[in-house]
Write an enzyme that holds these catalytic residues in place. Structure first.
Site, mmCIF file in Angstrom:
data_model
loop_
_atom_site.group_PDB
_atom_site.id
_atom_site.type_symbol
_atom_site.label_atom_id
_atom_site.label_comp_id
_atom_site.label_asym_id
_atom_site.label_seq_id
_atom_site.Cartn_x
_atom_site.Cartn_y
_atom_site.Cartn_z
ATOM 1 N N CYS A 86 0.836 -1.204 0.000
ATOM 2 C CA CYS A 86 0.000 0.000 0.000
ATOM 3 C C CYS A 86 0.877 1.263 0.000
ATOM 4 O O CYS A 86 1.540 1.523 -0.982
ATOM 5 C CB CYS A 86 -0.974 -0.061 1.172
ATOM 6 S SG CYS A 86 -2.373 1.051 0.970
ATOM 7 N N HIS A 196 -3.700 -5.662 1.120
ATOM 8 C CA HIS A 196 -3.116 -5.908 2.448
ATOM 9 C C HIS A 196 -3.206 -7.378 2.852
ATOM 10 O O HIS A 196 -4.087 -7.743 3.635
ATOM 11 C CB HIS A 196 -3.860 -5.072 3.488
ATOM 12 C CG HIS A 196 -3.596 -3.609 3.385
ATOM 13 N ND1 HIS A 196 -2.444 -3.026 3.883
ATOM 14 C CD2 HIS A 196 -4.312 -2.616 2.830
ATOM 15 C CE1 HIS A 196 -2.472 -1.729 3.647
ATOM 16 N NE2 HIS A 196 -3.591 -1.440 3.005
ATOM 17 N N GLU A 198 -1.463 -8.832 4.958
ATOM 18 C CA GLU A 198 -1.203 -8.931 6.402
ATOM 19 C C GLU A 198 -2.481 -8.843 7.228
ATOM 20 O O GLU A 198 -2.473 -9.156 8.413
ATOM 21 C CB GLU A 198 -0.197 -7.847 6.838
ATOM 22 C CG GLU A 198 -0.722 -6.416 6.934
ATOM 23 C CD GLU A 198 -0.736 -5.666 5.602
ATOM 24 O OE1 GLU A 198 -0.674 -6.319 4.545
ATOM 25 O OE2 GLU A 198 -0.839 -4.426 5.635
#
Lengths: 224, 79
Positions: A86, A196, A198
């Site tokens: 990002c 994302h 994560e």
């Protein structure tokens, strides 16, 4: 796998990233501050998501000139793995470590939702252990994710198998050229991506589809 | 010495913000607008340099930070 996560003023996904890395690699990542000038001895350096320096001037522009970035550049030149997610992707393009630029989303609105990702290339050190062509769920949260590069650069990315991730057909959230969600440098040791992974690693979250990505990175450093 | 740096998107780079502004102007009833492109202006005060060396410094500033030359052009004006 030993990793480090760099925090900038305005980063907001650094803890999510550290959690994901620790969960999958079993080792606690080192925390690095933007004003540091040296990296610890690691295999992977991550530039996390957020709004570094308030996204002033251009997203990632000021962070790309932060004191730590000389060390990140030198680490990448030596072949170390650098991942930007990002805002981290925006920093990597601003720093010249990846080609192109991330422009305002085509619809002008901030997008915060789930997309379907396609693993488009496994010809790099990050996605080598992933299944090429497979699709997986991943959240996005950005205002400037509309990947742009000139026609020659896009051709070089396509021909060089450097488009690691695409938004699956019909799910492009930002107008990005050729549905590009993530790219690598020519050597395959620097990867930038807007979504994302994560945030999809823990059973507490909506999905654990992001784990395969981190497992693939860890796999690159598995002891034979 | 004062300088004005203007940063604009290169031709061929899509400008969704400019497009939205163009639509806004049309909605206000302004006719005959062919296109709108959005850019940035930096007013910079510089001391202790002649115009030539200031111009060289400003060009370096543009290349290193003020503009992203992948997508943007810049123009330097000493005022």
């Amino acid at each position: 796998m030993k990793s480090a996560v760099v925090t900038f003023p305005g980063s907001n996904r650094e803890r999510d990233m550290m959690h994901a890395l620790e969960l999958v690699s079993g080792r606690k990542p080192a925390a690095v501050w933007h004003a540091d000038t040296q990296l610890p001895d690691v295999d992977l350096v991550v530039l996390p998501g957020g709004f570094s320096y308030g996204d002033y001037l251009r997203s990632g522009a000021i962070a790309a000139r932060a004191p730590i970035m000389d060390a990140v550049r030198a680490f990448a030149e030596k072949g170390g793995l650098v991942l930007g997610v990002c805002n981290g992707f925006q920093m990597l393009t601003e720093a010249g470590l990846l080609p192109g630029a991330l422009m305002r989303n085509a619809a002008l609105t901030f997008v915060c939702r789930e997309v379907l990702m396609e693993t488009a290339s496994t010809a790099n050190r990050f996605t080598a252990a992933m299944q090429k062509g497979a699709t997986w769920r991943c959240p996005v949260a950005h205002h400037d994710g509309n990947y742009f590069a000139d026609a020659d650069t896009i051709r070089a990315l396509e021909d060089g198998n450097r488009i690691a991730f695409r938004y699956a057909k019909g799910t492009n959230p930002n107008g990005s050229i050729n549905d590009i969600a993530g790219i690598t440098n020519a050597a395959g040791n620097v990867l930038g991506m807007m979504p994302h992974p994560e945030n999809y690693v823990d059973p507490l979250q909506a999905s654990t589809d992001g784990r395969a990505f981190f497992e693939s990175i860890c796999n690159a450093f598995a002891v034979a | 010495m004062k300088a004005r740096v203007t940063v604009t998107l290169k031709t061929g780079v899509l400008d969704p913000q400019g497009k939205a502004i163009e639509g806004g102007l049309a909605a206000l009833g302004f006719a005959g607008i062919d296109s709108v492109r959005q850019g940035k202006v930096f007013d910079i005060e510089i001391s202790g340099r002649d115009a030539d060396s200031a111009r060289a410094d400003l060009a370096a500033m543009c290349d290193k930070l003020l503009a992203n030359t992948v997508i943007e052009n810049y123009d330097i004006e000493i005022v």
